[in-house]
Motif scaffolding. Sequence first.
Motif, short mmCIF file in Angstrom:
data_model
loop_
_atom_site.label_atom_id
_atom_site.label_comp_id
_atom_site.label_asym_id
_atom_site.label_seq_id
_atom_site.Cartn_x
_atom_site.Cartn_y
_atom_site.Cartn_z
N ALA A 1 98.85 140.73 -31.61
CA ALA A 1 99.13 142.59 -31.98
C ALA A 1 100.21 143.80 -31.81
CB ALA A 1 98.93 143.15 -30.01
N SER B 1 102.32 146.74 -34.00
CA SER B 1 102.17 148.64 -33.47
C SER B 1 103.70 149.08 -34.16
CB SER B 1 102.51 149.42 -31.71
OG SER B 1 103.60 148.86 -31.62
N ARG C 1 101.01 140.34 -27.02
CA ARG C 1 100.23 139.49 -26.66
C ARG C 1 100.20 138.99 -28.05
NH1 ARG C 1 101.09 141.46 -22.86
NH2 ARG C 1 100.01 142.90 -20.58
N GLN D 1 90.98 142.32 -27.86
CA GLN D 1 90.58 142.60 -28.69
C GLN D 1 90.97 141.70 -30.23
OE1 GLN D 1 92.48 146.86 -29.45
NE2 GLN D 1 92.14 147.20 -27.72
N LEU D 2 92.40 140.97 -29.58
CA LEU D 2 92.80 140.17 -30.42
C LEU D 2 91.63 138.99 -31.09
CD1 LEU D 2 96.50 139.88 -29.39
CD2 LEU D 2 95.77 140.87 -30.63
N CYS E 1 93.53 144.23 -24.58
CA CYS E 1 94.18 144.19 -25.45
C CYS E 1 93.99 143.06 -26.02
CB CYS E 1 95.85 144.26 -25.70
SG CYS E 1 96.03 143.82 -27.27
N ARG F 1 96.33 146.15 -35.49
CA ARG F 1 96.71 147.18 -34.56
C ARG F 1 95.60 147.00 -33.76
NH1 ARG F 1 97.51 149.17 -40.23
NH2 ARG F 1 99.59 149.02 -40.75
N TYR F 2 95.89 147.53 -32.46
CA TYR F 2 95.31 147.57 -31.01
C TYR F 2 95.39 149.20 -30.24
CZ TYR F 2 99.70 147.89 -29.29
OH TYR F 2 100.49 148.39 -28.33
N ARG G 1 101.22 150.83 -25.28
CA ARG G 1 101.69 149.87 -24.32
C ARG G 1 102.51 150.28 -23.54
NH1 ARG G 1 107.13 147.81 -26.94
NH2 ARG G 1 107.62 145.93 -25.57
#
Length: 290
Positions: A160, A162, A208, A146-147, A143, A249-250, A254
Amino acid sequence: MIKPLKKAVLPVAGLGTRFLPATKAMPKEMLPVVDKPLIQYAIDEARAAGIEEFCLVTGRGKDSLIDYFDIAYELQATLKERGKISALEALAPSSMEPGSFVAVRQQEPLGLGHAIWCARSFIGDDPFAILLPDDIVKSEKSCVAQLVEAYNRTGGNVVAVSEVPREQTNRYGILDVGADDGKLVEVKGLVEKPNPEDAPSNLSIIGRYVLTADVMKHLSKLERGAGNEVQLTDAMAKTIGDVPFHGLRYEGTRYDCGDKAGFLEAQIAFSIERPDLGDAVKEFLKKYTA
Ligand code: G1P
Protein backbone atom coordinates in the motif's frame (compact mmCIF):
# COMPACT_ATOMS: atom_id res chain seq x y z
CA MET A 1 -1.30 -20.27 -10.01
CA ILE A 2 -1.98 -17.47 -7.50
CA LYS A 3 -2.22 -18.94 -4.00
CA PRO A 4 -5.08 -17.64 -1.83
CA LEU A 5 -4.04 -15.31 0.96
CA LYS A 6 -5.00 -16.59 4.41
CA LYS A 7 -2.15 -15.54 6.72
CA ALA A 8 -1.08 -12.31 8.36
CA VAL A 9 1.96 -11.33 10.40
CA LEU A 10 1.69 -8.47 12.88
CA PRO A 11 4.98 -7.22 14.26
CA VAL A 12 4.39 -5.92 17.80
CA ALA A 13 7.81 -6.16 19.44
CA GLY A 14 8.54 -2.41 19.44
CA LEU A 15 9.27 -0.69 22.76
CA GLY A 16 6.79 2.12 22.27
CA THR A 17 9.31 4.70 23.47
CA ARG A 18 7.37 7.57 21.90
CA PHE A 19 4.47 6.91 24.27
CA LEU A 20 6.36 6.61 27.56
CA PRO A 21 5.38 6.58 30.34
CA ALA A 22 2.02 5.18 29.09
CA THR A 23 3.82 2.20 27.54
CA LYS A 24 6.12 1.45 30.47
CA ALA A 25 4.01 -1.49 31.61
CA MET A 26 1.66 -2.03 28.66
CA PRO A 27 2.21 -2.68 24.94
CA LYS A 28 1.62 0.35 22.74
CA GLU A 29 -0.57 -1.85 20.54
CA MET A 30 -3.04 -2.02 23.45
CA LEU A 31 -3.50 1.77 23.46
CA PRO A 32 -7.10 2.44 22.50
CA VAL A 33 -8.41 4.60 19.72
CA VAL A 34 -11.78 5.51 21.26
CA ASP A 35 -12.53 2.12 22.87
CA LYS A 36 -10.67 -0.39 20.71
CA PRO A 37 -6.97 -1.22 21.02
CA LEU A 38 -4.76 -0.56 17.99
CA ILE A 39 -4.15 -4.29 17.54
CA GLN A 40 -7.89 -4.92 17.15
CA TYR A 41 -8.12 -2.45 14.26
CA ALA A 42 -5.41 -4.41 12.45
CA ILE A 43 -7.06 -7.79 13.11
CA ASP A 44 -10.47 -6.48 11.99
CA GLU A 45 -8.95 -5.11 8.77
CA ALA A 46 -7.20 -8.42 8.06
CA ARG A 47 -10.34 -10.46 8.72
CA ALA A 48 -12.29 -8.23 6.35
CA ALA A 49 -9.77 -9.35 3.70
CA GLY A 50 -10.49 -13.03 4.34
CA ILE A 51 -7.42 -13.66 6.49
CA GLU A 52 -7.88 -16.53 8.92
CA GLU A 53 -4.49 -17.16 10.53
CA PHE A 54 -2.49 -14.68 12.54
CA CYS A 55 1.04 -14.52 13.87
CA LEU A 56 2.07 -11.85 16.35
CA VAL A 57 5.80 -11.18 16.54
CA THR A 58 6.08 -10.05 20.14
CA GLY A 59 8.80 -9.22 22.63
CA ARG A 60 9.30 -9.25 26.38
CA GLY A 61 6.59 -7.42 28.33
CA LYS A 62 4.06 -7.87 25.56
CA ASP A 63 2.16 -10.92 26.83
CA SER A 64 -1.03 -8.96 27.50
CA LEU A 65 -1.49 -8.91 23.71
CA ILE A 66 -1.77 -12.69 23.80
CA ASP A 67 -4.11 -12.62 26.80
CA TYR A 68 -6.25 -10.09 24.95
CA PHE A 69 -7.08 -12.70 22.30
CA ASP A 70 -7.87 -15.42 24.85
CA ILE A 71 -11.25 -16.20 26.41
CA ALA A 72 -11.93 -14.13 29.56
CA TYR A 73 -14.15 -16.66 31.37
CA GLU A 74 -14.79 -14.70 34.58
CA LEU A 75 -15.47 -11.45 32.81
CA GLN A 76 -17.79 -13.08 30.30
CA ALA A 77 -19.69 -15.04 32.99
CA THR A 78 -20.16 -11.90 35.09
CA LEU A 79 -21.37 -9.84 32.12
CA LYS A 80 -23.78 -12.61 31.17
CA GLU A 81 -25.12 -12.92 34.72
CA ARG A 82 -25.73 -9.17 34.78
CA GLY A 83 -27.36 -9.12 31.38
CA LYS A 84 -24.73 -6.77 29.92
CA ILE A 85 -25.31 -7.89 26.36
CA SER A 86 -23.67 -4.98 24.53
CA ALA A 87 -20.50 -5.31 26.65
CA LEU A 88 -20.40 -9.02 25.82
CA GLU A 89 -20.82 -8.23 22.14
CA ALA A 90 -17.93 -5.76 22.31
CA LEU A 91 -15.68 -8.67 23.32
CA ALA A 92 -16.61 -10.83 20.33
CA PRO A 93 -13.97 -9.52 17.84
CA SER A 94 -11.17 -10.34 20.32
CA SER A 95 -12.01 -14.05 20.26
CA MET A 96 -9.97 -16.30 17.99
CA GLU A 97 -10.70 -19.62 16.34
CA PRO A 98 -8.71 -22.23 18.28
CA GLY A 99 -5.34 -22.73 16.61
CA SER A 100 -5.69 -19.72 14.32
CA PHE A 101 -3.45 -17.49 16.39
CA VAL A 102 0.22 -17.93 17.24
CA ALA A 103 2.91 -15.75 18.71
CA VAL A 104 6.66 -15.85 18.28
CA ARG A 105 9.18 -13.72 20.11
CA GLN A 106 11.69 -11.47 18.49
CA GLN A 107 14.30 -11.68 21.24
CA GLU A 108 16.31 -8.68 20.06
CA PRO A 109 15.17 -5.46 18.33
CA LEU A 110 17.09 -6.00 15.08
CA GLY A 111 14.58 -4.38 12.74
CA LEU A 112 11.32 -4.97 10.90
CA GLY A 113 12.93 -7.41 8.46
CA HIS A 114 14.23 -9.47 11.36
CA ALA A 115 10.77 -9.46 12.99
CA ILE A 116 9.20 -10.84 9.80
CA TRP A 117 11.95 -13.45 9.48
CA CYS A 118 11.04 -14.61 13.02
CA ALA A 119 7.64 -15.68 11.57
CA ARG A 120 9.18 -17.93 8.87
CA SER A 121 7.85 -21.22 10.30
CA PHE A 122 4.33 -19.79 10.36
CA ILE A 123 4.66 -18.58 6.75
CA GLY A 124 6.23 -21.67 5.19
CA ASP A 125 5.69 -21.26 1.43
CA ASP A 126 2.45 -19.28 1.66
CA PRO A 127 1.75 -15.70 0.67
CA PHE A 128 1.02 -13.46 3.65
CA ALA A 129 -0.07 -9.99 4.65
CA ILE A 130 1.88 -7.77 7.02
CA LEU A 131 0.04 -5.18 9.08
CA LEU A 132 1.99 -2.72 11.22
CA PRO A 133 -0.58 -1.94 13.93
CA ASP A 134 0.81 1.58 14.47
CA ASP A 135 -0.86 2.51 11.21
CA ILE A 136 -4.63 2.41 11.19
CA VAL A 137 -6.41 2.90 7.91
CA LYS A 138 -9.93 4.26 7.83
CA SER A 139 -11.58 3.21 4.61
CA GLU A 140 -14.79 1.85 3.20
CA LYS A 141 -13.11 -1.31 2.01
CA SER A 142 -10.40 -2.78 4.24
CA CYS A 143 -6.98 -1.64 2.98
CA VAL A 144 -5.64 -5.21 3.08
CA ALA A 145 -8.72 -6.34 1.12
CA GLN A 146 -7.79 -3.77 -1.55
CA LEU A 147 -4.26 -5.21 -1.64
CA VAL A 148 -5.63 -8.76 -1.87
CA GLU A 149 -7.82 -7.78 -4.82
CA ALA A 150 -4.77 -6.40 -6.63
CA TYR A 151 -2.71 -9.46 -5.63
CA ASN A 152 -5.41 -11.77 -7.04
CA ARG A 153 -4.94 -10.03 -10.40
CA THR A 154 -1.18 -9.51 -10.48
CA GLY A 155 0.26 -12.13 -8.11
CA GLY A 156 3.58 -11.39 -6.45
CA ASN A 157 4.09 -8.55 -3.99
CA VAL A 158 1.67 -5.66 -3.50
CA VAL A 159 2.30 -2.87 -1.01
CA ALA A 160 0.00 0.00 0.00
CA VAL A 161 1.45 3.36 -1.00
CA SER A 162 0.67 7.04 -0.70
CA GLU A 163 2.35 10.28 -1.70
CA VAL A 164 4.20 12.13 1.06
CA PRO A 165 5.76 15.59 1.07
CA ARG A 166 9.35 15.39 -0.28
CA GLU A 167 10.85 16.43 3.03
CA GLN A 168 9.35 13.35 4.69
CA THR A 169 10.90 10.65 2.48
CA ASN A 170 13.41 9.88 5.24
CA ARG A 171 10.62 8.41 7.38
CA TYR A 172 9.44 5.73 4.94
CA GLY A 173 10.27 3.03 2.42
CA ILE A 174 10.17 4.85 -0.95
CA LEU A 175 9.36 3.45 -4.39
CA ASP A 176 11.25 3.80 -7.62
CA VAL A 177 8.29 3.84 -9.97
CA GLY A 178 7.83 2.18 -13.37
CA ALA A 179 4.53 2.00 -15.27
CA ASP A 180 1.80 3.86 -13.39
CA ASP A 181 -1.93 3.82 -14.19
CA GLY A 182 -2.73 6.26 -11.40
CA LYS A 183 -3.76 3.51 -9.01
CA LEU A 184 -1.44 0.54 -9.47
CA VAL A 185 2.25 1.28 -9.97
CA GLU A 186 4.98 -1.05 -11.05
CA VAL A 187 7.83 -1.11 -8.53
CA LYS A 188 11.28 -0.86 -10.13
CA GLY A 189 13.18 -0.31 -6.94
CA LEU A 190 12.81 0.43 -3.23
CA VAL A 191 14.88 2.50 -0.82
CA GLU A 192 14.46 2.62 2.95
CA LYS A 193 14.22 6.13 4.39
CA PRO A 194 16.20 8.04 1.74
CA ASN A 195 17.07 11.70 2.21
CA PRO A 196 14.75 13.90 0.11
CA GLU A 197 17.55 14.69 -2.37
CA ASP A 198 18.23 10.98 -2.97
CA ALA A 199 14.61 9.74 -2.99
CA PRO A 200 13.58 8.17 -6.33
CA SER A 201 9.99 9.45 -5.82
CA ASN A 202 7.73 10.66 -3.03
CA LEU A 203 5.59 7.51 -3.08
CA SER A 204 5.89 5.91 0.35
CA ILE A 205 5.00 2.49 1.70
CA ILE A 206 2.49 2.51 4.56
CA GLY A 207 2.30 -0.35 7.03
CA ARG A 208 0.33 -2.77 4.82
CA TYR A 209 1.92 -5.42 2.61
CA VAL A 210 0.95 -8.56 0.72
CA LEU A 211 4.06 -10.60 0.00
CA THR A 212 4.96 -14.00 -1.35
CA ALA A 213 7.29 -16.22 0.67
CA ASP A 214 10.13 -15.34 -1.77
CA VAL A 215 11.12 -12.47 0.53
CA MET A 216 12.13 -14.94 3.26
CA LYS A 217 15.22 -16.26 1.52
CA HIS A 218 16.57 -12.70 1.34
CA LEU A 219 15.61 -11.94 4.95
CA SER A 220 17.36 -15.09 6.13
CA LYS A 221 20.72 -13.52 5.19
CA LEU A 222 20.03 -11.01 7.97
CA GLU A 223 21.97 -8.28 6.16
CA ARG A 224 21.88 -4.93 7.94
CA GLY A 225 20.64 -1.80 6.17
CA ALA A 226 19.51 1.70 7.19
CA GLY A 227 19.91 2.34 10.93
CA ASN A 228 22.02 -0.87 11.12
CA GLU A 229 18.75 -2.84 11.17
CA VAL A 230 17.58 -5.78 9.04
CA GLN A 231 15.22 -3.92 6.70
CA LEU A 232 12.14 -5.50 5.14
CA THR A 233 12.40 -2.90 2.36
CA ASP A 234 15.87 -4.18 1.33
CA ALA A 235 14.72 -7.82 1.23
CA MET A 236 11.61 -6.86 -0.79
CA ALA A 237 13.81 -4.91 -3.23
CA LYS A 238 15.77 -8.10 -3.92
CA THR A 239 12.60 -9.90 -5.10
CA ILE A 240 12.08 -7.38 -7.93
CA GLY A 241 12.54 -9.24 -11.20
CA ASP A 242 11.75 -12.63 -9.59
CA VAL A 243 8.11 -11.88 -8.76
CA PRO A 244 5.69 -9.18 -9.97
CA PHE A 245 5.87 -6.18 -7.64
CA HIS A 246 3.30 -3.40 -7.41
CA GLY A 247 2.36 -0.49 -5.23
CA LEU A 248 -1.34 0.23 -4.76
CA ARG A 249 -2.63 3.73 -4.10
CA TYR A 250 -5.24 2.49 -1.65
CA GLU A 251 -8.48 4.29 -0.96
CA GLY A 252 -8.70 5.49 2.61
CA THR A 253 -6.96 7.60 5.21
CA ARG A 254 -3.98 6.41 7.18
CA TYR A 255 -3.39 7.55 10.75
CA ASP A 256 0.13 7.13 12.06
CA CYS A 257 -0.69 6.15 15.62
CA GLY A 258 2.99 5.62 16.41
CA ASP A 259 3.12 9.40 16.52
CA LYS A 260 1.31 11.44 19.19
CA ALA A 261 -0.32 13.91 16.79
CA GLY A 262 -1.43 11.08 14.47
CA PHE A 263 -2.80 9.14 17.42
CA LEU A 264 -4.84 12.13 18.61
CA GLU A 265 -6.14 12.80 15.10
CA ALA A 266 -7.30 9.18 14.91
CA GLN A 267 -9.23 9.61 18.19
CA ILE A 268 -11.14 12.48 16.61
CA ALA A 269 -11.64 10.85 13.21
CA PHE A 270 -13.04 7.65 14.74
CA SER A 271 -15.14 9.24 17.49
CA ILE A 272 -16.73 12.06 15.50
CA GLU A 273 -18.71 9.69 13.34
CA ARG A 274 -19.97 7.53 16.18
CA PRO A 275 -23.67 7.92 16.97
CA ASP A 276 -22.95 7.77 20.72
CA LEU A 277 -20.09 10.31 20.67
CA GLY A 278 -20.19 12.44 17.52
CA ASP A 279 -22.28 15.33 18.89
CA ALA A 280 -20.22 15.59 22.06
CA VAL A 281 -16.96 15.56 20.09
CA LYS A 282 -18.18 18.30 17.75
CA GLU A 283 -19.22 20.39 20.73
CA PHE A 284 -15.90 20.23 22.51
CA LEU A 285 -13.95 20.75 19.30
CA LYS A 286 -15.88 24.00 18.94
CA LYS A 287 -15.12 24.88 22.54
CA TYR A 288 -11.37 24.29 22.28
CA THR A 289 -10.88 25.79 18.84
CA ALA A 290 -12.99 28.91 19.35
C1 G1P B 1 8.52 0.85 8.56
C2 G1P B 1 9.18 0.46 7.25
C3 G1P B 1 9.03 1.57 6.21
C4 G1P B 1 7.55 1.91 6.05
C5 G1P B 1 6.94 2.27 7.42
C6 G1P B 1 5.42 2.46 7.31
O1 G1P B 1 9.25 1.91 9.13
O2 G1P B 1 10.55 0.16 7.48
O3 G1P B 1 9.55 1.17 4.98
O4 G1P B 1 7.40 3.00 5.15
O5 G1P B 1 7.17 1.23 8.38
O6 G1P B 1 4.86 2.86 8.52
P1 G1P B 1 9.09 2.33 10.69
O7 G1P B 1 7.83 3.11 10.78
O8 G1P B 1 9.03 1.06 11.46
O9 G1P B 1 10.30 3.15 11.00
